[in-house]
Design a protein around this motif. Structure first.
Motif, PDB file in Angstrom:
ATOM      1  N   MET A   1       5.541 -21.059 -17.473  1.00 51.37           N
ATOM      2  CA  MET A   1       4.434 -20.766 -16.574  1.00 51.37           C
ATOM      3  C   MET A   1       3.403 -21.896 -16.552  1.00 51.37           C
ATOM      4  O   MET A   1       2.545 -21.942 -15.674  1.00 51.37           O
ATOM      5  CB  MET A   1       3.761 -19.453 -16.961  1.00 51.37           C
ATOM      6  N   TRP A   2       3.472 -22.823 -17.529  1.00 53.78           N
ATOM      7  CA  TRP A   2       2.561 -23.964 -17.500  1.00 53.78           C
ATOM      8  C   TRP A   2       2.999 -24.938 -16.414  1.00 53.78           C
ATOM      9  O   TRP A   2       4.155 -25.369 -16.390  1.00 53.78           O
ATOM     10  CB  TRP A   2       2.584 -24.716 -18.828  1.00 53.78           C
ATOM     11  N   ASN A   3       2.095 -25.309 -15.522  1.00 53.81           N
ATOM     12  CA  ASN A   3       2.395 -26.366 -14.547  1.00 53.81           C
ATOM     13  C   ASN A   3       1.998 -27.680 -15.198  1.00 53.81           C
ATOM     14  O   ASN A   3       1.015 -28.324 -14.821  1.00 53.81           O
ATOM     15  CB  ASN A   3       1.625 -26.135 -13.240  1.00 53.81           C
ATOM     16  N   SER A   4       2.773 -28.062 -16.194  1.00 52.55           N
ATOM     17  CA  SER A   4       2.400 -29.181 -17.057  1.00 52.55           C
ATOM     18  C   SER A   4       2.895 -30.506 -16.494  1.00 52.55           C
ATOM     19  O   SER A   4       3.791 -30.562 -15.654  1.00 52.55           O
ATOM     20  CB  SER A   4       2.980 -28.974 -18.461  1.00 52.55           C
ATOM     21  N   LEU A   5       2.302 -31.589 -16.995  1.00 53.04           N
ATOM     22  CA  LEU A   5       2.765 -32.919 -16.634  1.00 53.04           C
ATOM     23  C   LEU A   5       4.106 -33.231 -17.282  1.00 53.04           C
ATOM     24  O   LEU A   5       4.804 -34.148 -16.858  1.00 53.04           O
ATOM     25  CB  LEU A   5       1.734 -33.976 -17.051  1.00 53.04           C
ATOM     26  N   SER A   6       4.475 -32.474 -18.303  1.00 56.14           N
ATOM     27  CA  SER A   6       5.749 -32.689 -19.002  1.00 56.14           C
ATOM     28  C   SER A   6       6.867 -32.010 -18.217  1.00 56.14           C
ATOM     29  O   SER A   6       7.158 -30.834 -18.424  1.00 56.14           O
ATOM     30  CB  SER A   6       5.673 -32.109 -20.414  1.00 56.14           C
ATOM     31  N   LYS A   7       7.505 -32.736 -17.334  1.00 59.15           N
ATOM     32  CA  LYS A   7       8.496 -32.166 -16.412  1.00 59.15           C
ATOM     33  C   LYS A   7       9.914 -32.692 -16.667  1.00 59.15           C
ATOM     34  O   LYS A   7      10.766 -32.611 -15.773  1.00 59.15           O
ATOM     35  CB  LYS A   7       8.096 -32.480 -14.969  1.00 59.15           C
ATOM     36  N   LEU A   8      10.159 -33.240 -17.851  1.00 55.77           N
ATOM     37  CA  LEU A   8      11.454 -33.891 -18.065  1.00 55.77           C
ATOM     38  C   LEU A   8      12.635 -32.945 -17.925  1.00 55.77           C
ATOM     39  O   LEU A   8      13.708 -33.357 -17.487  1.00 55.77           O
ATOM     40  CB  LEU A   8      11.487 -34.578 -19.432  1.00 55.77           C
TER      41      LEU A   8
ATOM     42  N   THR B   1      11.137 -25.907  -6.678  1.00 62.64           N
ATOM     43  CA  THR B   1      10.824 -24.810  -5.761  1.00 62.64           C
ATOM     44  C   THR B   1      11.282 -23.491  -6.385  1.00 62.64           C
ATOM     45  O   THR B   1      11.903 -23.484  -7.453  1.00 62.64           O
ATOM     46  CB  THR B   1      11.539 -24.991  -4.399  1.00 62.64           C
ATOM     47  N   HIS B   2      10.988 -22.386  -5.705  1.00 58.89           N
ATOM     48  CA  HIS B   2      11.461 -21.072  -6.152  1.00 58.89           C
ATOM     49  C   HIS B   2      12.586 -20.586  -5.240  1.00 58.89           C
ATOM     50  O   HIS B   2      12.633 -20.931  -4.059  1.00 58.89           O
ATOM     51  CB  HIS B   2      10.302 -20.067  -6.160  1.00 58.89           C
ATOM     52  N   PHE B   3      13.443 -19.758  -5.788  1.00 59.71           N
ATOM     53  CA  PHE B   3      14.703 -19.418  -5.140  1.00 59.71           C
ATOM     54  C   PHE B   3      14.774 -17.928  -4.800  1.00 59.71           C
ATOM     55  O   PHE B   3      14.392 -17.078  -5.610  1.00 59.71           O
ATOM     56  CB  PHE B   3      15.860 -19.790  -6.074  1.00 59.71           C
ATOM     57  N   PHE B   4      15.267 -17.631  -3.603  1.00 58.66           N
ATOM     58  CA  PHE B   4      15.470 -16.253  -3.132  1.00 58.66           C
ATOM     59  C   PHE B   4      16.862 -16.139  -2.515  1.00 58.66           C
ATOM     60  O   PHE B   4      17.383 -17.105  -1.954  1.00 58.66           O
ATOM     61  CB  PHE B   4      14.460 -15.888  -2.044  1.00 58.66           C
ATOM     62  N   ILE B   5      17.430 -14.929  -2.582  1.00 61.86           N
ATOM     63  CA  ILE B   5      18.642 -14.626  -1.830  1.00 61.86           C
ATOM     64  C   ILE B   5      18.425 -13.341  -1.045  1.00 61.86           C
ATOM     65  O   ILE B   5      17.516 -12.558  -1.349  1.00 61.86           O
ATOM     66  CB  ILE B   5      19.895 -14.488  -2.731  1.00 61.86           C
ATOM     67  N   VAL B   6      19.271 -13.148  -0.047  1.00 59.76           N
ATOM     68  CA  VAL B   6      19.257 -11.923   0.752  1.00 59.76           C
ATOM     69  C   VAL B   6      20.621 -11.263   0.617  1.00 59.76           C
ATOM     70  O   VAL B   6      21.660 -11.895   0.856  1.00 59.76           O
ATOM     71  CB  VAL B   6      18.968 -12.218   2.240  1.00 59.76           C
TER      72      VAL B   6
ATOM     73  N   LYS C   1       4.467 -19.559 -12.060  1.00 59.73           N
ATOM     74  CA  LYS C   1       3.886 -18.521 -11.206  1.00 59.73           C
ATOM     75  C   LYS C   1       3.633 -19.136  -9.826  1.00 59.73           C
ATOM     76  O   LYS C   1       2.554 -19.632  -9.537  1.00 59.73           O
ATOM     77  CB  LYS C   1       2.589 -17.995 -11.827  1.00 59.73           C
ATOM     78  N   GLY C   2       4.654 -19.094  -8.985  1.00 58.07           N
ATOM     79  CA  GLY C   2       4.604 -19.776  -7.695  1.00 58.07           C
ATOM     80  C   GLY C   2       3.632 -19.116  -6.726  1.00 58.07           C
ATOM     81  O   GLY C   2       3.698 -17.904  -6.513  1.00 58.07           O
ATOM     82  N   ILE C   3       2.775 -19.928  -6.116  1.00 64.53           N
ATOM     83  CA  ILE C   3       1.822 -19.395  -5.149  1.00 64.53           C
ATOM     84  C   ILE C   3       2.556 -18.956  -3.883  1.00 64.53           C
ATOM     85  O   ILE C   3       2.355 -17.838  -3.384  1.00 64.53           O
ATOM     86  CB  ILE C   3       0.744 -20.439  -4.809  1.00 64.53           C
ATOM     87  N   THR C   4       3.423 -19.816  -3.353  1.00 64.87           N
ATOM     88  CA  THR C   4       4.182 -19.464  -2.143  1.00 64.87           C
ATOM     89  C   THR C   4       5.157 -18.335  -2.449  1.00 64.87           C
ATOM     90  O   THR C   4       5.338 -17.422  -1.625  1.00 64.87           O
ATOM     91  CB  THR C   4       4.928 -20.682  -1.596  1.00 64.87           C
ATOM     92  N   ARG C   5       5.779 -18.373  -3.603  1.00 67.59           N
ATOM     93  CA  ARG C   5       6.676 -17.285  -4.018  1.00 67.59           C
ATOM     94  C   ARG C   5       5.944 -15.951  -3.965  1.00 67.59           C
ATOM     95  O   ARG C   5       6.445 -14.963  -3.407  1.00 67.59           O
ATOM     96  CB  ARG C   5       7.187 -17.548  -5.432  1.00 67.59           C
ATOM     97  N   GLY C   6       4.744 -15.911  -4.547  1.00 69.34           N
ATOM     98  CA  GLY C   6       3.970 -14.677  -4.544  1.00 69.34           C
ATOM     99  C   GLY C   6       3.599 -14.234  -3.143  1.00 69.34           C
ATOM    100  O   GLY C   6       3.613 -13.031  -2.839  1.00 69.34           O
ATOM    101  N   ASN C   7       3.276 -15.191  -2.283  1.00 66.86           N
ATOM    102  CA  ASN C   7       2.932 -14.849  -0.899  1.00 66.86           C
ATOM    103  C   ASN C   7       4.124 -14.266  -0.145  1.00 66.86           C
ATOM    104  O   ASN C   7       3.974 -13.331   0.648  1.00 66.86           O
ATOM    105  CB  ASN C   7       2.395 -16.080  -0.173  1.00 66.86           C
ATOM    106  N   ILE C   8       5.306 -14.807  -0.382  1.00 68.52           N
ATOM    107  CA  ILE C   8       6.508 -14.287   0.291  1.00 68.52           C
ATOM    108  C   ILE C   8       6.815 -12.874  -0.198  1.00 68.52           C
ATOM    109  O   ILE C   8       7.174 -11.990   0.602  1.00 68.52           O
ATOM    110  CB  ILE C   8       7.710 -15.231   0.060  1.00 68.52           C
ATOM    111  N   ILE C   9       6.665 -12.625  -1.492  1.00 73.00           N
ATOM    112  CA  ILE C   9       6.879 -11.277  -2.016  1.00 73.00           C
ATOM    113  C   ILE C   9       5.893 -10.303  -1.375  1.00 73.00           C
ATOM    114  O   ILE C   9       6.260  -9.197  -0.953  1.00 73.00           O
ATOM    115  CB  ILE C   9       6.753 -11.272  -3.552  1.00 73.00           C
TER     116      ILE C   9
ATOM    117  N   THR D   1      11.172 -21.654  -1.736  1.00 74.11           N
ATOM    118  CA  THR D   1       9.770 -21.682  -1.314  1.00 74.11           C
ATOM    119  C   THR D   1       8.995 -22.702  -2.136  1.00 74.11           C
ATOM    120  O   THR D   1       9.302 -22.954  -3.301  1.00 74.11           O
ATOM    121  CB  THR D   1       9.099 -20.308  -1.495  1.00 74.11           C
ATOM    122  N   GLY D   2       7.971 -23.276  -1.512  1.00 73.33           N
ATOM    123  CA  GLY D   2       7.117 -24.219  -2.208  1.00 73.33           C
ATOM    124  C   GLY D   2       5.866 -24.512  -1.405  1.00 73.33           C
ATOM    125  O   GLY D   2       5.830 -24.294  -0.190  1.00 73.33           O
ATOM    126  N   THR D   3       4.850 -25.026  -2.074  1.00 74.26           N
ATOM    127  CA  THR D   3       3.585 -25.326  -1.407  1.00 74.26           C
ATOM    128  C   THR D   3       3.764 -26.347  -0.298  1.00 74.26           C
ATOM    129  O   THR D   3       3.165 -26.224   0.775  1.00 74.26           O
ATOM    130  CB  THR D   3       2.561 -25.852  -2.434  1.00 74.26           C
TER     131      THR D   3
END
Length: 305
Positions: free
Chosen positions: A165-172, A204-209, A224-232, A261-263
């Motif tokens: 959940m941390w949007n950290s600079l450590s993205k390796l 990004t965050h992933f959805f299926i139908v 904790k995706g902002i766009t993900r939450g908006n789509i939900i 989904t993504g910003t």
């Protein structure tokens, strides 16, 4: 040009964009941080990607809540209140004459160190705050051209390793997944959780139908995706059954539709996962509907003056 979720046209105006660095707004060529900065040395910091639309910052409160929560979790003092930081973002955009079609990268590191060492006790002074605004919009084809995903061997970790959940600079870990997907010829990586269920993508965050239902991961192993939450939330408002649940790659391969989904680009269709065609391989009806609903939400959030 980038492909996938960050596909965009290069804008020559960004070569001379002005950037905020610790209280100063300077030309791009002068926007530098020290080699002793915690972000450079260790990836010690947090960040947000925010969009400017109609001279308003979209979903700003949600982005700043996430930023400050992550900073508190790693005991990083940003050094200013959210309202002051929001003003500095707008001031930086104004200094560039920006009003819309802008993507902002907000970066906060723990700041300078007296010597290259991971302990915060080696830090001197306060946080380093950088605001990078760019004229940058998703490529017009991004909402129609289905992306390809490849499942990486790199997994999303549990909170006791590094809280996802941390949007950290450590993205390796995400970068390693991205590289694997790129080597496989895909646009982005799909990442599993420690139990083998689908978690998220590398950026990004992933959805299926499936049978008219919208599925996404439990959220336990992803940002904790902002766009993900908006789509939900949009699904709830518009009588679309939506579930945050565990599901496997088998259920992904058999889905009627998939999207991410993504910003930056909002909602983008997925056509293949690991070489398996999803549905008819194109943008599905649910995806198109949610794209439209999300576009309307952006307009409500950032109405024209």
């Amino acid at each position: 040009m980038e492909t996938g979720s960050h596909a965009h046209h290069e804008d020559p105006r960004n070569e001379t964009v002005r950037i905020y660095v610790n209280g100063r707004i300077v030309p791009r060529a002068e926007a530098v941080v020290s080699v002793f900065d915690s972000g450079f040395l260790l990836g010690d910091g947090v960040w947000e990607g925010i969009r400017l639309h109609n001279n308003k910052l979209a979903f700003l409160e949600e982005h700043l809540d996430r930023l400050y929560e992550g900073a508190k979790a790693i005991d990083l003092d940003i050094g200013m209140a959210p309202a002051e930081l929001a003003k500095k973002i707008m001031d930086t955009c104004a200094a560039n004459g920006m009003h819309s079609g802008v993507h902002i990268r907000l970066v906060v590191s723990r700041g300078l160190k007296s010597t290259p060492y991971q302990s915060p006790k080696a830090n001197v002074g306060g946080a380093t705050v950088v605001i990078i605004p760019e004229w940058k919009e998703a490529h017009p084809t991004a909402k129609e051209r289905p992306m390809s995903l490849f499942t990486a061997h790199v997994r999303r970790g549990a909170p006791d390793v590094q809280d996802p959940m941390w949007n950290s600079l450590s993205k390796l870990n995400c970068i390693a997944a991205c590289i694997q997907a790129d080597k496989a010829g895909a646009d982005e990586a799909l990442m599993l959780d420690p139990h083998g269920f689908v978690a998220t993508c590398n950026s990004t965050h992933f959805f299926i139908v499936r049978k008219g239902e919208l599925w996404t991961s439990t959220g336990k192993y992803c940002l904790k995706g902002i766009t993900r939450g908006n789509i939900i939330e949009l699904a709830h408002r518009n009588a679309v059954p939506v579930y945050q649940k565990d599901f496997s790659l088998t259920e992904v391969y058999g889905a009627e539709e998939a999207f991410v989904t993504g910003t930056f680009a909002g909602v983008m269709p997925v056509g293949t996962v690991d070489g398996r065609q999803i549905g008819d391989g194109g943008r599905g009806q649910m995806t198109a509907r949610l794209q439209s609903l999300y576009a309307d939400l952006i307009q409500q959030e950032c109405p024209a003056d």
